[in-house]
Design an enzyme around this catalytic site. Structure first.
Site, short mmCIF file in Angstrom:
data_model
loop_
_atom_site.label_atom_id
_atom_site.label_comp_id
_atom_site.label_asym_id
_atom_site.label_seq_id
_atom_site.Cartn_x
_atom_site.Cartn_y
_atom_site.Cartn_z
N THR A 29 0.83 -1.22 0.00
CA THR A 29 0.00 0.00 0.00
C THR A 29 0.86 1.27 0.00
O THR A 29 0.35 2.35 -0.29
CB THR A 29 -0.88 0.05 1.26
OG1 THR A 29 -0.02 0.16 2.41
CG2 THR A 29 -1.73 -1.21 1.40
N ASP B 286 17.89 2.48 -0.51
CA ASP B 286 17.18 2.28 0.76
C ASP B 286 18.09 2.72 1.91
O ASP B 286 19.10 2.07 2.22
CB ASP B 286 16.79 0.80 0.91
CG ASP B 286 15.87 0.60 2.11
OD1 ASP B 286 16.24 0.99 3.24
OD2 ASP B 286 14.77 0.07 1.91
N ASP C 230 18.63 0.17 4.86
CA ASP C 230 19.49 -0.97 4.49
C ASP C 230 20.94 -0.53 4.33
O ASP C 230 21.86 -1.25 4.75
CB ASP C 230 18.99 -1.59 3.17
CG ASP C 230 17.76 -2.46 3.40
OD1 ASP C 230 17.56 -2.92 4.53
OD2 ASP C 230 17.01 -2.67 2.43
C1 PRP Z 1 12.07 4.85 4.68
C2 PRP Z 1 12.60 6.20 5.12
C3 PRP Z 1 11.35 6.92 5.52
C4 PRP Z 1 10.34 6.39 4.54
C5 PRP Z 1 10.15 7.43 3.47
O1 PRP Z 1 11.82 4.04 5.74
O2 PRP Z 1 13.57 6.12 6.14
O3 PRP Z 1 10.94 6.67 6.85
O4 PRP Z 1 10.89 5.21 3.97
O5 PRP Z 1 9.13 7.06 2.62
P1 PRP Z 1 7.75 7.86 2.55
O6 PRP Z 1 8.10 9.31 2.52
O7 PRP Z 1 7.16 7.38 1.23
O8 PRP Z 1 6.90 7.47 3.71
P2 PRP Z 1 11.36 2.51 5.54
O9 PRP Z 1 9.86 2.43 5.49
O10 PRP Z 1 12.10 1.93 4.37
O11 PRP Z 1 11.78 1.84 6.88
P3 PRP Z 1 13.24 1.63 7.51
O12 PRP Z 1 13.79 2.98 7.89
O13 PRP Z 1 12.94 0.79 8.70
O14 PRP Z 1 14.11 0.93 6.51
N1 URA Z 2 12.92 5.05 1.63
C1 URA Z 2 14.23 4.94 1.30
O1 URA Z 2 15.03 4.46 2.12
N2 URA Z 2 14.62 5.34 0.11
C2 URA Z 2 13.77 5.88 -0.78
O2 URA Z 2 14.21 6.24 -1.88
C3 URA Z 2 12.41 5.98 -0.44
C4 URA Z 2 12.02 5.56 0.79
#
Ligand code: PRP
Ligand code: URA
Length: 209
Positions: free
Chosen positions: A108, A200, A203
């Site tokens: 989603t 990411d 990661d």
């Molecule tokens: C990533 C990032 C933000 C989010 C941004 O986190 O650190 O929190 O995505 O995306 P958005 O603006 O579309 O919401 P992620 O959900 O990958 O989780 P993580 O930090 O645990 O890897």
């Molecule tokens: N979260 C990430 O870590 N990278 C992106 O580009 C978007 C969301």
């Protein structure tokens, strides 16, 4: 866009380039995120109010200034926001740290909350939300709403790379929140990753892929 500040300082821009490079390893990536957060924090705190005090030096009395007014709190969005905490705490060692755990549902693309622990006196603090990536803006918008629900009146968002879509989302949902970032990227891909972005962030920070 008077509520959006993009840092053009050469040191920040140089480090962002290194951060984007797919050959930058986890150790370097982590160090860079921390360093950029510290450099940005220097500017984000520029308008902190000061009050005059008198300090006794070894040779006399100095009329000088110290920070006054609201105390600061920082709130990283887990996981990737954690990478920015250390840099901010080097500038603001007394800041309280709250945590909001959100992940994006890969289907989603909506943020899902799994943790929220904020300082007990959060409503008395000025809060800076930390997350390296502002993609759709869903995660940051939800995090800001949690913090507002706790009665906080003054919130800033600090990210490293912001997509235009994310900026628009925050401006629409939270027009009172200033956004600080080091780069603005044009587009998101089909998985809502920022392009070119840096991949990411979680990661790359924690070496999980
Ligand atoms: C990533 C990032 C933000 C989010 C941004 O986190 O650190 O929190 O995505 O995306 P958005 O603006 O579309 O919401 P992620 O959900 O990958 O989780 P993580 O930090 O645990 O890897
Ligand atoms: N979260 C990430 O870590 N990278 C992106 O580009 C978007 C969301």
């Amino acid at each position: 866009m008077d509520s959006v500040f993009v840092f053009d300082h050469p040191l920040i821009q140089h480090k962002i380039s290194l951060l984007r490079d797919k050959n930058t390893n986890t150790k370097e990536f982590r160090e860079l995120v921390s360093e950029i957060a510290m450099l940005m924090g220097y500017e984000v705190t520029r308008n902190m109010p000061l009050k005059e005090v008198e300090i006794e030096t070894p040779v006399g009395i100095a009329k000088t200034k110290v920070i006054s007014g609201k105390k600061l709190g920082i709130v990283p969005i887990l996981r990737a926001g954690l990478g920015m905490v250390d840099g901010m705490l080097r500038l603001l060692p007394m800041a309280k740290v709250g945590h909001i755990g959100l992940y994006r549902d890969p289907e989603t693309l909506e943020p899902v909350e799994y943790y929220c622990k904020l300082p007990v006196d959060v409503e008395e603090r000025e809060i800076v939300v930390l997350d390296p990536m502002l993609a759709t803006g869903g995660s940051a918008s939800a995090a800001i709403q949690f913090i507002k629900n706790r009665g906080v009146g003054s919130i800033k968002l600090m990210c490293l790379i912001a997509a235009k879509a994310g900026i628009e989302r925050i401006r629409k949902d939270h027009p009172d929140v200033e956004i600080y970032c080091a780069a603005v990227d044009e587009v998101l891909n089909d998985h809502a990753y920022i392009v070119p972005g840096l991949g990411d962030a979680g990661d790359r920070l924690f070496g999980t892929k």
